[in-house]
Design an enzyme around this catalytic site. Sequence first.
Site, PDB file in Angstrom:
ATOM      1  N   ILE A  96       0.964  -1.187   0.141  1.00  0.00           N
ATOM      2  CA  ILE A  96      -0.389  -0.289   0.096  1.00  0.00           C
ATOM      3  C   ILE A  96       1.035   1.212   0.082  1.00  0.00           C
ATOM      4  O   ILE A  96       2.004   1.495   0.577  1.00  0.00           O
ATOM      5  CB  ILE A  96      -0.744   0.430   1.209  1.00  0.00           C
ATOM      6  CG1 ILE A  96      -1.810  -1.526   1.366  1.00  0.00           C
ATOM      7  CG2 ILE A  96      -2.117   1.228   1.090  1.00  0.00           C
ATOM      8  CD1 ILE A  96      -2.804  -1.674   2.482  1.00  0.00           C
ATOM      9  N   CYS A  97       0.680   2.581  -0.796  1.00  0.00           N
ATOM     10  CA  CYS A  97       1.497   3.227  -0.898  1.00  0.00           C
ATOM     11  C   CYS A  97       0.514   4.571  -0.518  1.00  0.00           C
ATOM     12  O   CYS A  97      -0.442   4.811  -1.055  1.00  0.00           O
ATOM     13  CB  CYS A  97       2.037   3.908  -2.776  1.00  0.00           C
ATOM     14  SG  CYS A  97       2.486   5.395  -2.359  1.00  0.00           S
ATOM     15  N   VAL A  98       1.177   5.212   0.734  1.00  0.00           N
ATOM     16  CA  VAL A  98       0.227   6.214   1.382  1.00  0.00           C
ATOM     17  C   VAL A  98       1.317   7.091   1.690  1.00  0.00           C
ATOM     18  O   VAL A  98       2.142   6.856   2.337  1.00  0.00           O
ATOM     19  CB  VAL A  98      -1.005   5.062   1.859  1.00  0.00           C
ATOM     20  CG1 VAL A  98      -0.581   5.095   3.348  1.00  0.00           C
ATOM     21  CG2 VAL A  98      -1.459   6.736   3.103  1.00  0.00           C
TER      22      VAL A  98
END
Length: 204
Positions: A96-98
Amino acid sequence: MSNVSNVENLSPQVIRQVSKEIGILSKCPPEGIKIFMNEEDVTDIQAMIEGPAGTPYAGGFFRMKLVLGNNFPTEPPKAFFLTKIFHPNVASSGEICVNTLKKDWKAELGIKHILLTVKCLLIVPNPESALNAEAGKLLLEQYEDYSKRAKMFTEIHAKPLKESEENCSYEDKSNDGPLAKKHAGDKKLLEKKKRDKKKTLKRL
């Protein structure tokens, strides 16, 4: 990359802090999020996020995990979806890219903050930092197609567990009749299933 527990690499106070927070979150989870506590390894943090209403993920249950590195909490943990999902900010590997887990990370942000951020990402994806370029492009250019694809993934991969797996059955303690014995058998079977599932996950 080995899946060896990271407990020995973290300081005792970090482990105490994480353990305490996970304990609190298990008892009082944020809405739409269920935490799974691994007593033997507090660095193995898993949660189930319910797809928020009004999104293509509604009705789905998405299992995710956080991986705490050696320098946690100075460095952010990595977050992965274990459930397949079609989303601009989730790579095919599940990563997940956040921003909260990148440049906006602060050591005082806890596990709860990360889980809520990931849930918000299901409501408001960020196509600018897309790990899944196709999903990002569809979201910006053909929302209907994006929504259809995300819904299809939710239907196939994120449907709720069977009632028997979902039930922790705390209320069954009072029942000491023949059903309780049967239930104990079911529980053993369930435990075995869970262990097998864990082994499978570890191999992934």
